[in-house]
Design a protein around this motif. Structure first.
Motif, PDB file in Angstrom:
ATOM      1  N   LYS A 154      -9.266 -19.264   7.153  1.00  0.00           N
ATOM      2  CA  LYS A 154      -8.599 -20.273   6.335  1.00  0.00           C
ATOM      3  C   LYS A 154      -7.261 -19.733   5.837  1.00  0.00           C
ATOM      4  O   LYS A 154      -7.095 -18.535   5.618  1.00  0.00           O
ATOM      5  N   GLU A 155      -6.318 -20.649   5.655  1.00  0.00           N
ATOM      6  CA  GLU A 155      -5.039 -20.280   5.055  1.00  0.00           C
ATOM      7  C   GLU A 155      -5.232 -20.016   3.559  1.00  0.00           C
ATOM      8  O   GLU A 155      -6.166 -20.543   2.931  1.00  0.00           O
ATOM      9  N   SER A 156      -4.334 -19.239   2.987  1.00  0.00           N
ATOM     10  CA  SER A 156      -4.453 -18.917   1.562  1.00  0.00           C
ATOM     11  C   SER A 156      -4.440 -20.173   0.698  1.00  0.00           C
ATOM     12  O   SER A 156      -5.182 -20.267  -0.296  1.00  0.00           O
ATOM     13  N   ASP A 157      -3.608 -21.139   1.054  1.00  0.00           N
ATOM     14  CA  ASP A 157      -3.516 -22.360   0.240  1.00  0.00           C
ATOM     15  C   ASP A 157      -4.794 -23.212   0.314  1.00  0.00           C
ATOM     16  O   ASP A 157      -4.988 -24.093  -0.519  1.00  0.00           O
ATOM     17  N   LEU A 177      -5.933  -8.777  -3.608  1.00  0.00           N
ATOM     18  CA  LEU A 177      -5.910  -7.817  -2.505  1.00  0.00           C
ATOM     19  C   LEU A 177      -5.555  -8.606  -1.256  1.00  0.00           C
ATOM     20  O   LEU A 177      -6.370  -9.361  -0.725  1.00  0.00           O
ATOM     21  N   SER A 178      -4.321  -8.454  -0.795  1.00  0.00           N
ATOM     22  CA  SER A 178      -3.746  -9.392   0.170  1.00  0.00           C
ATOM     23  C   SER A 178      -3.377  -8.715   1.482  1.00  0.00           C
ATOM     24  O   SER A 178      -2.338  -8.051   1.574  1.00  0.00           O
ATOM     25  N   HIS A 179      -4.222  -8.914   2.490  1.00  0.00           N
ATOM     26  CA  HIS A 179      -3.880  -8.403   3.821  1.00  0.00           C
ATOM     27  C   HIS A 179      -3.318  -9.555   4.666  1.00  0.00           C
ATOM     28  O   HIS A 179      -3.800  -9.830   5.774  1.00  0.00           O
ATOM     29  N   VAL A 180      -2.301 -10.222   4.145  1.00  0.00           N
ATOM     30  CA  VAL A 180      -1.717 -11.363   4.861  1.00  0.00           C
ATOM     31  C   VAL A 180      -0.247 -11.159   5.199  1.00  0.00           C
ATOM     32  O   VAL A 180       0.342 -11.966   5.920  1.00  0.00           O
ATOM     33  N   GLY A 181       0.380 -10.103   4.687  1.00  0.00           N
ATOM     34  CA  GLY A 181       1.779  -9.842   5.036  1.00  0.00           C
ATOM     35  C   GLY A 181       2.744 -10.251   3.941  1.00  0.00           C
ATOM     36  O   GLY A 181       2.462 -11.120   3.101  1.00  0.00           O
ATOM     37  N   ILE A 182       3.921  -9.646   3.959  1.00  0.00           N
ATOM     38  CA  ILE A 182       4.887  -9.792   2.882  1.00  0.00           C
ATOM     39  C   ILE A 182       5.414 -11.227   2.747  1.00  0.00           C
ATOM     40  O   ILE A 182       5.635 -11.705   1.632  1.00  0.00           O
ATOM     41  N   ILE A 183       5.606 -11.937   3.852  1.00  0.00           N
ATOM     42  CA  ILE A 183       6.129 -13.306   3.773  1.00  0.00           C
ATOM     43  C   ILE A 183       5.154 -14.207   3.017  1.00  0.00           C
ATOM     44  O   ILE A 183       5.541 -14.974   2.127  1.00  0.00           O
ATOM     45  N   GLU A 184       3.874 -14.093   3.366  1.00  0.00           N
ATOM     46  CA  GLU A 184       2.874 -14.903   2.673  1.00  0.00           C
ATOM     47  C   GLU A 184       2.707 -14.442   1.230  1.00  0.00           C
ATOM     48  O   GLU A 184       2.463 -15.256   0.333  1.00  0.00           O
ATOM     49  N   ILE A 199      -1.330  -6.977  -4.359  1.00  0.00           N
ATOM     50  CA  ILE A 199      -1.268  -5.720  -3.608  1.00  0.00           C
ATOM     51  C   ILE A 199      -1.329  -6.070  -2.123  1.00  0.00           C
ATOM     52  O   ILE A 199      -2.350  -6.554  -1.637  1.00  0.00           O
ATOM     53  N   GLY A 200      -0.224  -5.826  -1.427  1.00  0.00           N
ATOM     54  CA  GLY A 200      -0.070  -6.334  -0.074  1.00  0.00           C
ATOM     55  C   GLY A 200      -0.339  -5.311   1.026  1.00  0.00           C
ATOM     56  O   GLY A 200      -0.397  -4.101   0.795  1.00  0.00           O
ATOM     57  N   ALA A 201      -0.482  -5.841   2.243  1.00  0.00           N
ATOM     58  CA  ALA A 201      -0.741  -5.026   3.430  1.00  0.00           C
ATOM     59  C   ALA A 201      -0.391  -5.861   4.659  1.00  0.00           C
ATOM     60  O   ALA A 201       0.274  -6.887   4.561  1.00  0.00           O
ATOM     61  N   HIS A 202      -0.813  -5.398   5.824  1.00  0.00           N
ATOM     62  CA  HIS A 202      -0.690  -6.069   7.115  1.00  0.00           C
ATOM     63  C   HIS A 202       0.677  -5.866   7.761  1.00  0.00           C
ATOM     64  O   HIS A 202       0.759  -5.487   8.933  1.00  0.00           O
ATOM     65  N   THR A 203       1.761  -6.119   7.023  1.00  0.00           N
ATOM     66  CA  THR A 203       3.102  -5.943   7.591  1.00  0.00           C
ATOM     67  C   THR A 203       3.678  -4.560   7.299  1.00  0.00           C
ATOM     68  O   THR A 203       4.847  -4.299   7.603  1.00  0.00           O
ATOM     69  N   HIS A 204       2.870  -3.690   6.721  1.00  0.00           N
ATOM     70  CA  HIS A 204       3.236  -2.283   6.511  1.00  0.00           C
ATOM     71  C   HIS A 204       4.498  -2.126   5.676  1.00  0.00           C
ATOM     72  O   HIS A 204       5.256  -1.167   5.844  1.00  0.00           O
ATOM     73  N   HIS A 205       4.747  -3.070   4.790  1.00  0.00           N
ATOM     74  CA  HIS A 205       5.952  -3.011   3.974  1.00  0.00           C
ATOM     75  C   HIS A 205       5.828  -1.924   2.907  1.00  0.00           C
ATOM     76  O   HIS A 205       4.735  -1.617   2.423  1.00  0.00           O
TER      77      HIS A 205
END
Length: 468
Positions: A154-157, A177-184, A199-205
């Motif tokens: 599912k999408e976050s929204d 805890l967000s493994h969806v990437g910086i844009i999202e 706290i982000g992840a996925h896009t390795h920012h």
């Protein structure tokens, strides 16, 4: 004024070089803050596992969970490497022995129309000071991969509004805890003012001091265990006063005797486990050549076209990293030759679009032969030479022929390649015009191994000799 210290890691991808230092640092910091009467929370934001490491491959990620259990994490979420690097059964079993909760709000089982039994959408923790913290988890909803693997992402929204309605009135602080990437993450920060920490992840920012988006502080600690994230939250009673972020370089932390040996033992243990699984008895050495068509690449094309049940296939020589030796072949050999966590991609194009794709390939052929590429599951050095199976391309006109006749614009053609071809930018027709599906449950190396097992079976006498 009171303080809450949040430490986080993300996208370790089974890079264990800094793990002993990271583990020691987190344990020491937790003890230090608690001794000083300060609150501490520890999180992993997903992609702790990666089958590029032989121990992760050999244990289906369970060894990674053993390592995470060495740190008292308050919660983790999953990344795509846990979610689609495993088949559905493997993912359902991955957290059987986990000593931490898995928070994940946006991955459903279509058979039950519910979250998997090993996950919960959110967690509410009441800290000793009385501060109530809501923790929510999200992972990247990669439909092309999750759906054929038996999941409904599912999408976050789709999930956040309902969860926030339940959680926000009951807590003093929400952490995503967000493994969806910086844009999202930016989108979530703009849309949901009730989430002060993402706290982000996925896009390795890498966000050394975090990034403020409206009322949210976005965080990211890169990849491969290079950084440990730290956020200090200052609060008074139930009111958040300040948030400050920093990154700690794990490589700069002090090394202790036994650290290097521990990391080497993890590698050795994985290789030994894989070496115990016999696959085939290869009669002749096949040499890898990352820059040119070779017999090993052609054998790979045999394997993928047979598995996909289509005569048409496309692979690149840079996929094959090691020679196939003349002897008993084990799972460890396959892992060294093809370490990529790649699935096969079946793609159908009209003849017209197929010829457009071939033009894209041929126009870049020379450049790609020495092009260094990374990402999207590719673990080689260069792309190498494109090799076709089942059709011919005129080197001057790019005219495509099948069985001696020219491919018409109206007919469909279904070919097999690796998923990587859909995600890289070089061949946009595959993504834009292709009717594509990923073939589960096997990786490229598994398909190659199945072909070897069938073509070069091992007799029982050789098995006994090999095992002594």
């Amino acid at each position: 004024m009171k303080k809450l210290h949040i430490y986080h890691i993300n996208d370790l991808h089974s890079h264990f070089d800094n793990w002993p230092k990271i583990r020691r640092f987190l344990l020491e910091k937790k003890a230090f803050h608690e001794k000083n009467g300060e609150e501490v929370l520890l999180f992993d934001i997903g992609d702790a596992c990666d089958r590029v490491h032989p121990l992760t491959e050999a244990t289906n990620g369970k060894a990674n969970i053993e390592l995470l259990n060495q740190v008292p994490f308050d919660a983790v979420t999953i990344g795509n490497n846990e979610g689609i690097g495993n088949d559905k059964r493997q993912l359902d079993e991955l957290y059987d022995d986990a000593e931490f909760p898995v928070v994940l709000a946006n991955l459903y089982d279509p058979e039950t129309e519910a979250l998997p039994s090993w996950a919960q959408p959110y967690l509410i923790k009441t800290l000793p000071s009385g501060l109530r913290v809501g923790i929510i988890g999200l992972t990247a909803p990669l439909y092309l991969s999750y759906v054929p693997n038996g999941w409904d992402p599912k999408e976050s929204d789709e999930v956040l509004p309902k969860i926030l309605l339940k959680v926000a009135p009951s807590v003093d602080l929400i952490i995503l805890l967000s493994h969806v990437g910086i844009i999202e993450d930016i989108h979530i920060g703009e849309m949901y003012r009730s989430i002060p920490i993402i706290i982000g992840a996925h896009t390795h920012h890498v966000l050394p001091e975090g990034k403020h988006v409206d009322e949210s502080l976005l965080l990211g600690a890169g990849k491969f265990g290079k950084y440990i994230g730290h956020v200090t939250v200052s609060y008074d009673s139930d009111r958040i006063l300040d948030r400050k972020a920093e990154l700690i370089e794990a490589g700069d932390l002090p090394e202790k005797p036994g650290d290097l040996e521990e990391v080497e033992e993890l590698q050795q243990r994985g290789e030994e486990l894989l070496s115990a699984i016999l696959v085939a008895d290869n009669p002749a050495r096949l040499k890898a050549d990352e820059g040119h068509t070779n017999d090993l690449l052609l054998l790979g094309l045999d394997a993928v076209t047979e598995y996909a049940d289509t005569p048409f296939g496309i692979l690149n020589s840079g996929l094959f990293l090691e020679d196939l030796p003349e002897r008993i072949i084990t799972k460890n050999h396959l892992h060294q030759i093809l370490p990529h966590p790649m699935r096969l991609l079946e793609c159908t194009l009209t003849g017209r679009d197929f010829k457009v794709m071939i033009d894209e390939m041929e126009s870049q052929r020379e450049e790609l032969m020495t092009k260094e590429i990374t990402g999207m599951g590719f673990r080689g050095r260069i792309f190498g030479e494109l090799c076709y199976r089942g059709f011919e391309v005129d080197p001057v006109t790019n005219r495509v022929t099948v069985d001696g006749r020219e491919l018409s614009d109206e007919e469909d053609i279904t070919f097999v390649t690796v998923d990587h071809f859909r995600y890289i930018t070089y061949f946009p027709t595959i993504e834009n015009e292709g009717r594509s599906r990923l073939l589960f449950p096997y990786f490229l190396r598994d398909v190659f191994g199945l072909h070897l097992e069938k073509k070069f079976p091992i007799n029982e006498r050789k098995v006994r000799c090999y095992r002594g």
